[in-house]
Design a protein around this motif. Structure first.
Motif, PDB file in Angstrom:
ATOM      1  N   GLY A   1     -10.951  10.417  13.952  1.00 30.89           N
ATOM      2  CA  GLY A   1     -11.012  11.115  15.231  1.00 30.89           C
ATOM      3  C   GLY A   1      -9.775  11.936  15.504  1.00 30.89           C
ATOM      4  N   ASP A   2      -9.608  12.257  16.784  1.00 36.85           N
ATOM      5  CA  ASP A   2      -8.513  13.129  17.215  1.00 36.85           C
ATOM      6  C   ASP A   2      -7.517  12.351  18.074  1.00 36.85           C
ATOM      7  OD1 ASP A   2      -9.687  12.936  19.779  1.00 36.85           O
ATOM      8  OD2 ASP A   2     -10.882  14.740  19.457  1.00 36.85           O
ATOM      9  N   SER A   3      -6.706  13.082  18.835  1.00 38.77           N
ATOM     10  CA  SER A   3      -5.606  12.470  19.577  1.00 38.77           C
ATOM     11  C   SER A   3      -6.064  11.482  20.646  1.00 38.77           C
ATOM     12  CB  SER A   3      -4.754  13.561  20.237  1.00 38.77           C
ATOM     13  OG  SER A   3      -5.572  14.383  21.056  1.00 38.77           O
ATOM     14  N   THR A   4      -7.287  11.609  21.137  1.00 36.99           N
ATOM     15  CA  THR A   4      -7.734  10.681  22.180  1.00 36.99           C
ATOM     16  C   THR A   4      -7.863   9.263  21.649  1.00 36.99           C
ATOM     17  OG1 THR A   4     -10.071  11.217  21.767  1.00 36.99           O
ATOM     18  CG2 THR A   4      -8.923  12.487  23.481  1.00 36.99           C
ATOM     19  N   ALA A   5      -8.010   9.124  20.321  1.00 37.01           N
ATOM     20  CA  ALA A   5      -8.147   7.799  19.698  1.00 37.01           C
ATOM     21  C   ALA A   5      -6.915   7.365  18.916  1.00 37.01           C
ATOM     22  CB  ALA A   5      -9.356   7.796  18.750  1.00 37.01           C
ATOM     23  N   ALA A   6      -6.008   8.300  18.592  1.00 37.13           N
ATOM     24  CA  ALA A   6      -4.975   8.087  17.577  1.00 37.13           C
ATOM     25  C   ALA A   6      -3.852   7.148  18.007  1.00 37.13           C
ATOM     26  CB  ALA A   6      -4.375   9.444  17.178  1.00 37.13           C
ATOM     27  N   MET A   7      -3.195   6.567  16.998  1.00 37.33           N
ATOM     28  CA  MET A   7      -1.931   5.859  17.200  1.00 37.33           C
ATOM     29  C   MET A   7      -0.867   6.886  17.575  1.00 37.33           C
ATOM     30  SD  MET A   7      -2.305   2.555  16.219  1.00 37.33           S
ATOM     31  CE  MET A   7      -0.685   2.027  15.684  1.00 37.33           C
ATOM     32  N   LYS A   8       0.009   6.523  18.497  1.00 35.29           N
ATOM     33  CA  LYS A   8       1.025   7.477  18.967  1.00 35.29           C
ATOM     34  C   LYS A   8       2.421   7.115  18.468  1.00 35.29           C
ATOM     35  CE  LYS A   8      -2.203   9.489  21.215  1.00 35.29           C
ATOM     36  NZ  LYS A   8      -2.755  10.773  20.805  1.00 35.29           N
ATOM     37  N   LEU A   9       3.200   8.141  18.204  1.00 37.97           N
ATOM     38  CA  LEU A   9       4.595   7.959  17.830  1.00 37.97           C
ATOM     39  C   LEU A   9       5.414   7.587  19.070  1.00 37.97           C
ATOM     40  CD1 LEU A   9       4.936  11.098  15.545  1.00 37.97           C
ATOM     41  CD2 LEU A   9       4.867   8.709  14.790  1.00 37.97           C
ATOM     42  N   PRO A  10       6.557   6.910  18.882  1.00 38.61           N
ATOM     43  CA  PRO A  10       7.383   6.527  20.034  1.00 38.61           C
ATOM     44  C   PRO A  10       7.736   7.696  20.945  1.00 38.61           C
ATOM     45  CG  PRO A  10       8.177   5.429  18.049  1.00 38.61           C
ATOM     46  CD  PRO A  10       7.098   6.378  17.608  1.00 38.61           C
ATOM     47  N   GLU A  11       7.944   8.880  20.339  1.00 34.92           N
ATOM     48  CA  GLU A  11       8.342  10.035  21.169  1.00 34.92           C
ATOM     49  C   GLU A  11       7.193  10.614  21.993  1.00 34.92           C
ATOM     50  OE1 GLU A  11       8.179  11.584  16.807  1.00 34.92           O
ATOM     51  OE2 GLU A  11       8.780   9.752  17.850  1.00 34.92           O
ATOM     52  N   LYS A  12       5.984  10.100  21.783  1.00 39.84           N
ATOM     53  CA  LYS A  12       4.825  10.549  22.585  1.00 39.84           C
ATOM     54  C   LYS A  12       4.524   9.597  23.746  1.00 39.84           C
ATOM     55  CE  LYS A  12       2.989  14.272  20.561  1.00 39.84           C
ATOM     56  NZ  LYS A  12       2.642  15.503  21.282  1.00 39.84           N
ATOM     57  N   ARG A  13       5.076   8.391  23.720  1.00 38.12           N
ATOM     58  CA  ARG A  13       4.747   7.415  24.757  1.00 38.12           C
ATOM     59  C   ARG A  13       5.147   7.912  26.136  1.00 38.12           C
ATOM     60  NH1 ARG A  13       1.092   4.353  22.153  1.00 38.12           N
ATOM     61  NH2 ARG A  13       1.906   3.598  20.196  1.00 38.12           N
ATOM     62  N   PRO A  14       4.423   7.565  27.184  1.00 39.63           N
ATOM     63  CA  PRO A  14       3.362   6.541  27.240  1.00 39.63           C
ATOM     64  C   PRO A  14       1.971   7.022  26.835  1.00 39.63           C
ATOM     65  CG  PRO A  14       3.781   7.375  29.441  1.00 39.63           C
ATOM     66  CD  PRO A  14       4.775   8.058  28.532  1.00 39.63           C
ATOM     67  N   GLU A  15       1.821   8.218  26.222  1.00 39.65           N
ATOM     68  CA  GLU A  15       0.508   8.617  25.696  1.00 39.65           C
ATOM     69  C   GLU A  15      -0.002   7.546  24.746  1.00 39.65           C
ATOM     70  OE1 GLU A  15      -1.441  12.056  22.873  1.00 39.65           O
ATOM     71  OE2 GLU A  15       0.317  12.607  24.063  1.00 39.65           O
TER      72      GLU A  15
ATOM     73  N   THR B   1      -6.302  15.430  29.355  1.00 41.20           N
ATOM     74  CA  THR B   1      -7.075  15.082  28.158  1.00 41.20           C
ATOM     75  C   THR B   1      -6.639  13.745  27.582  1.00 41.20           C
ATOM     76  OG1 THR B   1      -7.504  17.395  27.575  1.00 41.20           O
ATOM     77  CG2 THR B   1      -7.638  15.784  25.791  1.00 41.20           C
ATOM     78  N   HIS B   2      -5.328  13.518  27.548  1.00 45.17           N
ATOM     79  CA  HIS B   2      -4.797  12.329  26.876  1.00 45.17           C
ATOM     80  C   HIS B   2      -4.546  11.197  27.868  1.00 45.17           C
ATOM     81  CE1 HIS B   2      -3.722  15.716  24.163  1.00 45.17           C
ATOM     82  NE2 HIS B   2      -4.342  14.899  23.340  1.00 45.17           N
ATOM     83  N   PHE B   3      -4.696   9.981  27.349  1.00 48.90           N
ATOM     84  CA  PHE B   3      -4.596   8.797  28.194  1.00 48.90           C
ATOM     85  C   PHE B   3      -3.197   8.191  28.152  1.00 48.90           C
ATOM     86  CE2 PHE B   3      -8.904   8.922  26.310  1.00 48.90           C
ATOM     87  CZ  PHE B   3      -9.616   9.218  27.462  1.00 48.90           C
TER      88      PHE B   3
END
Length: 227
Positions: free
Chosen positions: A11-25, A197-199
């Motif tokens: 899938g895409d970013s809505t499902a993906a694991m996030k890097l620390p620099e993207k949190r809290p996404e 878009t992102h959670f």
């Protein structure tokens, strides 16, 4: 572990694991493991910014095909980046190459005797005069449903489920599930961010819960792997 089963998420970013620099996404796939039995492992191959086209062209589907085993599951959710038809690397037409690409994912599952499951795109938080926009991801959810019915592949319409959920709680209340931050609250977003878009973590957990509830109410074999 004996009888280990792997659930692959493509899938895409809505499902993906996030890097620390993207949190809290947070992606909904990150909240998935908690719902399954001990012998079930989640392999989250979802990647930010990918469409069906770019995911395949960059070799990510081929990588899944190399490792997926008979009896495993392949969950497929795309649409948000397929929508970007101005980008030749990613854009697809809902009733054209989008459906053709979905066919490639399904063929991989069938070739490896794995179980495919299509998920329509999770909704964007898009309101028009306090009414949620059911077309926030265009025609891709409906195109996936049409493809699933034509090819007798299981599909969960999580687009409808999330749209109804977000629409019901309303424009203001729904902000707490998305990446909405005021300036100064997060080191990663010092200027703040409004992303519909992102959670955030709470939103990702909620979407995962809604997907699990839909699986529980289905007759899919995946239901037997839940705790």
């Amino acid at each position: 572990m004996e009888n280990q089963i792997t659930i692959y998420i493509a899938g895409d970013s809505t499902a993906a694991m996030k890097l620390p620099e993207k949190r809290p996404e947070t992606g909904w796939g990150e909240a998935f493991q908690a719902y399954f039995k001990e012998n079930v492992r989640i392999e989250n191959h979802a990647i930010n910014g990918r469409s069906t086209k770019s995911f395949i062209n960059e070799g990510h589907l081929a990588a899944i095909e190399k490792s997926i085993q008979p009896g495993d599951f392949l969950i497929i959710q795309f649409g948000h980046n397929d929508q970007k038809i101005e980008d030749p690397e990613r854009g697809t037409l809902p009733y054209g190459d989008y459906q053709e690409n979905l066919g490639q994912f399904i063929q991989v599952a069938f070739r490896k005797n794995a179980y495919p499951l299509l998920l329509t795109s999770v909704t964007r938080r898009k309101f028009e005069e306090d009414k949620i926009d059911y077309m926030s991801v265009g025609e891709y959810p409906q195109a996936m449903i049409q493809f699933a019915e034509k090819n007798h592949v299981p599909v969960i319409d999580i687009h409808r489920i999330t749209t109804e959920f977000i629409g019901k709680i309303g424009n203001e209340e729904s902000k707490k599930y998305y990446l909405h931050l005021p300036p100064g609250q997060s080191e990663n977003y010092p200027e703040g961010i409004i992303d519909n878009t992102h959670f955030n973590e709470e939103g990702a957990k909620k979407v995962a819960q809604l997907i699990i509830e839909a699986i529980q109410q289905s007759d899919l074999p995946l239901r037997n792997l839940l705790k």
